[in-house]
Design an enzyme around this catalytic site. Structure first.
Site, PDB file in Angstrom:
ATOM      1  N   GLY A  87      21.888  32.126  17.934  1.00  0.00           N
ATOM      2  CA  GLY A  87      21.154  33.380  17.951  1.00  0.00           C
ATOM      3  C   GLY A  87      20.372  33.662  16.697  1.00  0.00           C
ATOM      4  O   GLY A  87      20.415  32.916  15.710  1.00  0.00           O
TER       5      GLY A  87
ATOM      6  N   GLU B 191      30.554  24.057  15.476  1.00  0.00           N
ATOM      7  CA  GLU B 191      30.445  23.530  16.845  1.00  0.00           C
ATOM      8  C   GLU B 191      28.992  23.225  17.191  1.00  0.00           C
ATOM      9  O   GLU B 191      28.714  22.319  17.967  1.00  0.00           O
ATOM     10  CB  GLU B 191      31.023  24.517  17.851  1.00  0.00           C
ATOM     11  CG  GLU B 191      30.199  25.786  18.022  1.00  0.00           C
ATOM     12  CD  GLU B 191      30.869  26.813  18.905  1.00  0.00           C
ATOM     13  OE1 GLU B 191      32.113  26.808  18.966  1.00  0.00           O
ATOM     14  OE2 GLU B 191      30.166  27.614  19.519  1.00  0.00           O
TER      15      GLU B 191
END
Length: 533
Positions: free
Chosen positions: A313, A334
């Site tokens: 984001g 991740e």
């Protein structure tokens, strides 16, 4: 304890005979004897370690001894298919003897290997094998297939199998909901599994979801016959290990990456050549609010030498853009995106102080533009790893100053965090947020920072800090997990605070237009005024 930089892949297990052993089958007799020898070797190995002065053996040491001894036996039980009465998993790194994959068209591959009732895994993110997905969808409709379950994390492309004309033929089962499946899930034509990203591989390895076919996208094989899974390794390795059949879409535009995402060409049951540009996600233009949040986190919470995890984001991107004066940063995350490239080029990211994989950026998947894929291609500075490694809490905690930066949708006055839905409407998924927040909180150096960030209000002016969560809103991160909540108005530190103090801290970082109403609502809920002491 694990040694610095060591790894013990969680997915390595021994094949175990499930049928009764009676000695009549020569193959099974040989496997039984091998297992006996393995156990004896483990006993000898542990005895030697004990005798050498290591009086206390940790679980990881015992497991390491077992795995090192058992690895020699894997060739005897290794196979690309499940044998009757035997639980066997393929090892994608190990070439299969006397097996050569067949090259064919996408239509031929799905016709040959896909049937009614199958469970199909689809490679995700930029590695979505679009040619195979299109062929699968067309074959399903033409052949009249029924009840084919398509499993995946977020994928790219139109996800044609989710459209109304495919109802009854295919049913999507999302472990993380992408934009192309959101309407399908909320309309009831598709499913969603609430699950931590780190635990998705367990669905396959424990046969909770028994995969029939895996559709993946890979690089062309190198001179040794090895293909790379490119920019998305995450849960794909576990799918490859456990699927009965594997179809590969070979694409020269896929970046060849180092790490766990390697599969030998002999493991493919069909290969399809299709050289298509990869789906890209260009960074969105950030708002002034997002830039302010990024500056607050970068300047107030990120230290020199920190190990970073960034979610998806604009806010994580805003943080990265504000770190150009930091030193010796590391990345164990991740996922990552284009935002890391300027920090590498500027010398801010060196990974030199990391305890695990020092000198290397570690991630499970990447989302970005062609520039990012080119940066990753044949770059030993980047390691793409299985998500059971990247997102394992105790491994995350071993790195220095772990700083986990994630976004969320809504927070109530006690600190409960909604991150996967807007009320009852499913939006994304659980992902790895809790994995990394917990890893940062348990950082072995005591300097980790679990951070959740959000704008104080929506585009419609509604407060995102609320007295009560919307009905149906899913609590991804509990109030016990929360440490830092950051908005454009400041930083609320909630760890160790009671409900009254939490409400006060959160109201202070809410939008000024909503603070009076939030204070009144806090009094109604808590039966006392929120206060700092």
């Amino acid at each position: 304890m694990l040694e610095t930089g060591s790894r013990m892949p969680a997915e390595r297990v021994c094949a175990v005979e499930t049928a009764t052993f009676d000695g009549s089958d020569p193959r099974r007799t040989a496997l039984f004897l091998v297992e006996v020898l393995v156990i004896m070797s483990v006993i000898v190995e542990l005895s030697q370690r004990f005798a050498s002065g290591s009086r206390r053996l940790s679980f990881s040491q015992c497991a390491s001894a077992f795995l090192s001894c058992s690895s020699d036996s894997s060739a005897l039980s290794h196979s690309s298919k499940r044998h009757q009465g035997t639980a066997v998993r393929r090892e994608p790194f190990a070439p299969l003897q006397n097996k050569t994959p067949q090259w064919m068209s996408a239509d031929e591959a799905v016709k040959k290997l896909l049937k009614t009732g199958d469970k199909v895994f689809v490679h995700g993110a930029a590695m979505t094998p679009l040619t195979l997905v299109e062929a699968m969808t067309e074959h399903g409709k033409k052949a009249g297939l029924k009840k084919v379950e398509v499993c995946h994390i977020h994928t790219e492309g139109p996800a044609l199998y989710t459209r109304p004309d495919c109802q009854g033929i295919f049913r999507s089962n999302s472990f993380f909901i992408g934009a192309n499946c959101r309407e399908t899930v909320n309309a009831g034509r598709g499913d969603f599994v609430p699950i931590f990203l780190s635990e998705i591989p367990l669905l396959f390895s424990q046969n909770i979801i028994k995969l029939d076919v895996a559709l993946v996208q890979v690089t062309p094989p190198d001179e040794h016959g090895f293909c790379s899974l490119g920019s998305s390794v995450d849960c794909v390795r576990a799918a490859l290990q456990n699927a009965k059949f594997v179809i590969g879409q070979v694409n020269k535009h896929v970046p060849r990456t180092f790490g766990d995402g390697i599969i030998h060409v002999s493991h493919f049951d069909a290969l399809v050549e299709s050289h298509r540009d990869l789906p890209e996600h260009a960074p969105k233009k950030r708002s002034a609010v997002e830039d302010k949040i990024g500056e607050l986190i970068a300047h107030e919470l990120v230290e020199d030498g920190a190990t970073l995890q960034m979610g998806i984001g604009s806010i994580p991107d805003a943080v990265l853009a504000s770190l150009l004066n930091h030193k010796d940063l590391g990345v164990h995350s991740e996922m990552f995106s284009d935002g890391i490239i300027p920090l590498v080029e500027n010398g801010n990211i060196t990974n030199s102080l990391k305890a695990l994989q020092p000198g290397k950026i570690v991630g499970a998947f990447a989302v970005g533009t062609r520039k990012l894929f080119d940066f990753m291609h044949n770059n030993p500075f980047v390691v793409m790893a299985d998500v059971t490694y990247t997102n394992r809490t105790h491994l995350i905690a071993m790195n220095p100053k772990v700083t986990a930066i994630n976004s969320c949708i809504e927070v109530d006055l006690t600190g409960q965090v909604v991150a996967d839905s807007i009320g009852t409407r499913m939006f994304s998924g659980v992902g790895g947020q809790v994995d990394f927040l917990r890893g940062a909180a348990l950082s072995t150096d005591g300097r980790g920072k679990p951070i959740l960030a959000l704008a104080s209000s929506t585009n419609k002016g509604e407060s995102k800090i609320v007295p009560l969560l919307k009905p149906g809103g899913g609590v991804v991160t509990t109030r016990a997990h929360v440490h830092y909540i950051v908005t454009e108005y400041g930083i609320a530190y909630l760890f160790g605070k009671n409900l009254r103090q939490r409400a006060h801290a959160l109201i202070q970082v809410s939008h000024p237009d909503h603070r009076e109403a939030l204070e009144k609502a806090a009094f109604e809920r808590l039966k006392c005024m929120p206060s700092a002491d």
